[in-house]
Motif scaffolding. Structure first.
Motif, PDB file in Angstrom:
ATOM      1  N   LEU A  53       0.826  -1.205   0.000  1.00  0.00           N
ATOM      2  CA  LEU A  53       0.000   0.000   0.000  1.00  0.00           C
ATOM      3  C   LEU A  53       0.860   1.254   0.000  1.00  0.00           C
ATOM      4  CD1 LEU A  53      -2.737  -1.096   2.576  1.00  0.00           C
ATOM      5  CD2 LEU A  53      -3.073  -0.753   0.117  1.00  0.00           C
ATOM      6  N   TYR A  54       1.895   1.267   0.834  1.00  0.00           N
ATOM      7  CA  TYR A  54       2.733   2.473   0.930  1.00  0.00           C
ATOM      8  C   TYR A  54       3.647   2.643  -0.280  1.00  0.00           C
ATOM      9  CZ  TYR A  54       0.853   4.175   5.209  1.00  0.00           C
ATOM     10  OH  TYR A  54      -0.021   4.707   6.123  1.00  0.00           O
ATOM     11  N   ARG A  55       3.954   1.569  -0.989  1.00  0.00           N
ATOM     12  CA  ARG A  55       4.659   1.759  -2.264  1.00  0.00           C
ATOM     13  C   ARG A  55       3.811   2.636  -3.189  1.00  0.00           C
ATOM     14  NH1 ARG A  55       5.749  -4.011  -1.481  1.00  0.00           N
ATOM     15  NH2 ARG A  55       7.875  -4.147  -0.649  1.00  0.00           N
ATOM     16  N   GLN A  56       2.520   2.379  -3.198  1.00  0.00           N
ATOM     17  CA  GLN A  56       1.631   3.163  -4.056  1.00  0.00           C
ATOM     18  C   GLN A  56       1.478   4.589  -3.522  1.00  0.00           C
ATOM     19  OE1 GLN A  56      -1.949   0.884  -5.464  1.00  0.00           O
ATOM     20  NE2 GLN A  56      -1.087  -0.713  -4.128  1.00  0.00           N
ATOM     21  N   VAL A  57       1.416   4.748  -2.211  1.00  0.00           N
ATOM     22  CA  VAL A  57       1.325   6.091  -1.625  1.00  0.00           C
ATOM     23  C   VAL A  57       2.547   6.922  -1.997  1.00  0.00           C
ATOM     24  CG1 VAL A  57       1.327   7.365   0.559  1.00  0.00           C
ATOM     25  CG2 VAL A  57      -0.193   5.392   0.269  1.00  0.00           C
ATOM     26  N   TRP A  58       3.736   6.313  -1.902  1.00  0.00           N
ATOM     27  CA  TRP A  58       4.981   7.026  -2.180  1.00  0.00           C
ATOM     28  C   TRP A  58       5.242   7.196  -3.675  1.00  0.00           C
ATOM     29  CZ3 TRP A  58       7.357   9.769   1.305  1.00  0.00           C
ATOM     30  CH2 TRP A  58       7.451   9.366   2.640  1.00  0.00           C
ATOM     31  N   GLY A  59       4.587   6.414  -4.510  1.00  0.00           N
ATOM     32  CA  GLY A  59       4.910   6.427  -5.930  1.00  0.00           C
ATOM     33  C   GLY A  59       6.243   5.755  -6.203  1.00  0.00           C
ATOM     34  N   THR A  60       6.392   4.518  -5.720  1.00  0.00           N
ATOM     35  CA  THR A  60       7.680   3.838  -5.823  1.00  0.00           C
ATOM     36  C   THR A  60       7.498   2.341  -6.020  1.00  0.00           C
ATOM     37  OG1 THR A  60       9.830   3.507  -4.757  1.00  0.00           O
ATOM     38  CG2 THR A  60       7.911   3.447  -3.328  1.00  0.00           C
ATOM     39  N   ARG A 279      -4.893   2.591   2.785  1.00  0.00           N
ATOM     40  CA  ARG A 279      -5.987   1.960   2.042  1.00  0.00           C
ATOM     41  C   ARG A 279      -7.027   2.995   1.642  1.00  0.00           C
ATOM     42  NH1 ARG A 279     -10.915  -0.820   2.405  1.00  0.00           N
ATOM     43  NH2 ARG A 279     -11.386   0.224   4.385  1.00  0.00           N
ATOM     44  N   LEU A 280      -7.396   3.880   2.572  1.00  0.00           N
ATOM     45  CA  LEU A 280      -8.396   4.912   2.273  1.00  0.00           C
ATOM     46  C   LEU A 280      -7.911   5.855   1.181  1.00  0.00           C
ATOM     47  CD1 LEU A 280      -9.634   5.828   5.861  1.00  0.00           C
ATOM     48  CD2 LEU A 280     -10.849   4.489   4.123  1.00  0.00           C
ATOM     49  N   MET A 281      -6.645   6.207   1.231  1.00  0.00           N
ATOM     50  CA  MET A 281      -6.108   7.102   0.208  1.00  0.00           C
ATOM     51  C   MET A 281      -6.186   6.458  -1.170  1.00  0.00           C
ATOM     52  SD  MET A 281      -2.322   8.794  -0.092  1.00  0.00           S
ATOM     53  CE  MET A 281      -1.891   9.764  -1.550  1.00  0.00           C
ATOM     54  N   LEU A 282      -5.851   5.195  -1.245  1.00  0.00           N
ATOM     55  CA  LEU A 282      -5.822   4.518  -2.537  1.00  0.00           C
ATOM     56  C   LEU A 282      -7.215   4.175  -3.041  1.00  0.00           C
ATOM     57  CD1 LEU A 282      -2.716   2.284  -1.856  1.00  0.00           C
ATOM     58  CD2 LEU A 282      -2.817   4.398  -3.209  1.00  0.00           C
ATOM     59  N   ILE A 283      -8.171   3.933  -2.142  1.00  0.00           N
ATOM     60  CA  ILE A 283      -9.558   3.729  -2.556  1.00  0.00           C
ATOM     61  C   ILE A 283     -10.096   5.010  -3.199  1.00  0.00           C
ATOM     62  CG2 ILE A 283     -11.920   3.480  -1.685  1.00  0.00           C
ATOM     63  CD1 ILE A 283     -10.868   1.415   0.270  1.00  0.00           C
ATOM     64  N   GLU A 284      -9.835   6.152  -2.551  1.00  0.00           N
ATOM     65  CA  GLU A 284     -10.271   7.430  -3.119  1.00  0.00           C
ATOM     66  C   GLU A 284      -9.481   7.754  -4.379  1.00  0.00           C
ATOM     67  OE1 GLU A 284     -10.817  12.132  -1.749  1.00  0.00           O
ATOM     68  OE2 GLU A 284     -10.285  10.602  -0.255  1.00  0.00           O
ATOM     69  N   GLY A 285      -8.218   7.336  -4.407  1.00  0.00           N
ATOM     70  CA  GLY A 285      -7.338   7.613  -5.540  1.00  0.00           C
ATOM     71  C   GLY A 285      -6.350   8.710  -5.196  1.00  0.00           C
TER      72      GLY A 285
END
Length: 410
Positions: A53-60, A279-285
Motif C-alpha cells: 500500500l505504501y509503495r503506491q502512496v509514495w509512488g515507488t 488503504r483509504l487514500m488509494l480507494i479514493e485515488g
C-alpha cells in the motif's frame, strides 16, 4: 486514598491546525481490532500488505518500504542515523523550523553538517541548491518537502537529477506534505523519504512510513558490515557507524523482509491504523485525494483573504493543506486561539521561532479537508475576530469560500 481517574473521555474537537488533525473514523476502528502475535500469519501478511500500500502512496517500486514504530521524527532519525557515517558531509537547505531539525539530527549522527538558508516564507530555487552541492560536495542532501512552520512547499522535481549528477544521496522529510501534495519517490529520484500519519494521511501520530531506494539499502548494508567489523577494500580506516539499535534501518529491514528476523515487537494497533490510512487514500485515488486537498485549501485561502487577513509567505509555493495568516494588529493571538477552542471546539495553530505570535496556521487536511469543516472554521474565526476587536467583513470568509466551491461545482 486518592480516587482513581475515570476512563479516557476526550472532548469533541475539530482539529484545523497544522497537525495533528482528526483521524478518519475507520482508522480509529481499525486500531481497536484484535491483537495477534508478531509472527502470526495474519500479522506478517498485514505487514506485507501495508508495504505494498505504501509503495503506491509514495509512488515507488522500492522493495524497502516499511514503517518505523514511532512518530514522524522517529522515521527522520532512523533515515539519517542509518545513512550518515561520522564525518560524512551533509547539506541541509533550511527554509523553516524542520530544516533546523534535520540539521540537528544529522549533527547528532556525527555528520559534518552544512546549511544554506532563505527567509521564512520562501523556498529554494534549484540553482541555489546546486551551487551549494558543488561547493560542499556532500554525501547526503537532506531536504524538507513541506514545512508546516512556514506552510511552504519546496519543489523537489529537479533535485533528484541534480543529486544524481553529483553523486549525492537524496533524502526528503514529507511528514507534512505526503498525501495532500504530489510526491513521486521514483520519478523524482529520491533515495530515502519519511513521513508520519498525523497530517494529510489523517491518522494518529505514532507510525512513520519510510521508503528507501536500492542505492540507500546498499549504503546501509555496507555500513552495517563496517559496524560489525567486516571490512572491505577501502574500509580500513572507517569508524563505527550506526550508533542506534532501535533506529538501525538495516535491522528493521531484516524484520520487515522475508526472513522476519526479530528486531522489536511491531506496534500492532499502529500497523492497523497505518494500513487503513493508506488503504483509504488509494480507494479514493491518489490524484483525487490531492485534488480534494487543493480544492479545500483554495477555499480556506480565499476565506481568510475574504476576512481581510494577510496571508504569510509566497502563496505560489504554499502547501495545499495549510495556510498561515498574519494576526491582525491589536488582536491577542493566543487569546483568540483559546477562544476558538473553548467556545467552538476548533483548534488552529500558532507558529515557531520568528513567526511565534505573528501568524496563525490553519489546516485543511486528511479527514478535515472537506466543505463543512472549512465553512465552520471560517464562520467561527469571524466571530472570534469580532469579539477580539478586529473589523472584518460580515460573512466575508464564508462567502469567499463558497465562491470557490461554486466555481468548482462543489
Amino acid at each position: 486514598m486518592t480516587a482513581l481517574p475515570g476512563p479516557v473521555s476526550p472532548p469533541p474537537r475539530l482539529l484545523m491546525g497544522p497537525g495533528p488533525i482528526s483521524a478518519y473514523p475507520s482508522v480509529l476502528r481499525a486500531m481497536s481490532s484484535e491483537l495477534v502475535g508478531q509472527y502470526d500469519p495474519f500479522m506478517t501478511a498485514t505487514m506485507t500488505e501495508t508495504q505494498e500500500l505504501y509503495r503506491q502512496v509514495w509512488g515507488t517500486a522500492n522493495e524497502a518500504t516499511l514503517l518505523v514504530d514511532g512518530t514522524s521524527r522517529a522515521g527522520i532519525e532512523a533515515a539519517l542515523i542509518s545513512l550518515i557515517r561520522p564525518g560524512d558531509r551533509v547539506l541541509v537547505p533550511v527554509f523553516g523550523r524542520f530544516g533546523h531539525l534535520l540539521a540537528e539530527i544529522a549533527e547528532r549522527a556525527l555528520g559534518e553538517v552544512h546549511t544554506i538558508e532563505v527567509p521564512w516564507g520562501q523556498v529554494f530555487p534549484v540553482s541555489a541548491i546546486e551551487e551549494a552541492v558543488v561547493r560542499v560536495k556532500p554525501h547526503l542532501l537532506a531536504l524538507v518537502q513541506g514545512d508546516t512552520s512556514t506552510t511552504m512547499l519546496q519543489p523537489l522535481e529537479d533535485i533528484g537529477a541534480l543529486c544524481a549528477r553529483h553523486g549525492v544521496l537524496f533524502y526528503s522529510d514529507a511528514t507534512a506534505s505526503l498525501g495532500g501534495n504530489p510526491f513521486e519517490a521514483d520519478a523524482w529520484g529520491l533515495d530515502a523519504a519519511t513521513a508520519g500519519l498525523q497530517k494529510c494521511l489523517s491518522g494518529p501520530s505514532g507510525s512513520a512510513p519510510v521508503t528507501l531506494s536500492e542505492r540507500a539499502v546498499e549504503v546501509i548494508g555496507g555500513r552495517r558490515r563496517i559496524e560489525a567489523g567486516i571490512r572491505e577494500e577501502g574500509d580500513e580506516d572507517a569508524p563505527d557507524f550506526i550508533r542506534s539499535n532501535y533506529f538501525d534501518l538495516g535491522m528493521i529491514l531484516d524484520y520487515w523482509g522475508p526472513r522476519r528476523l526479530n528486531h522489536h515487537t511491531e506496534a500492532t494497533s499502529m500497523l492497523y491504523g497505518a494500513r487503513e490510512c493508506a488503504r483509504l487514500m488509494l480507494i479514493e485515488g491518489r490524484d483525487a485525494v490531492m485534488a480534494r486537498h487543493r480544492l479545500h485549501g483554495e477555499a480556506m485561502l480565499a476565506g481568510v483573504q475574504g476576512l481581510g487577513l494577510v496571508v504569510f509567505g509566497d502563496v505560489a509555493h504554499k502547501m495545499t493543506n495549510v495556510v498561515a495568516v498574519e494576526i491582525p494588529e491589536g488582536v491577542d493571538g493566543d487569546a483568540a486561539r483559546s477562544a476558538m477552542l473553548a467556545d467552538f471546539g476548533i483548534e488552529i495553530g500558532t507558529s515557531f521561532g520568528p513567526l511565534h505570535g505573528r501568524v496563525w496556521r490553519i489546516g485543511t487536511m486528511g479527514y478535515n479537508a472537506r466543505k463543512d469543516a472549512v465553512l465552520t472554521t471560517l464562520a467561527c474565526l469571524e466571530a472570534v475576530l469580532r469579539r477580539h476587536g478586529a473589523s472584518v467583513p460580515s460573512g466575508g470568509g464564508v462567502d469567499a469560500a463558497l465562491d470557490v466551491y461554486a466555481g468548482a461545482g462543489a
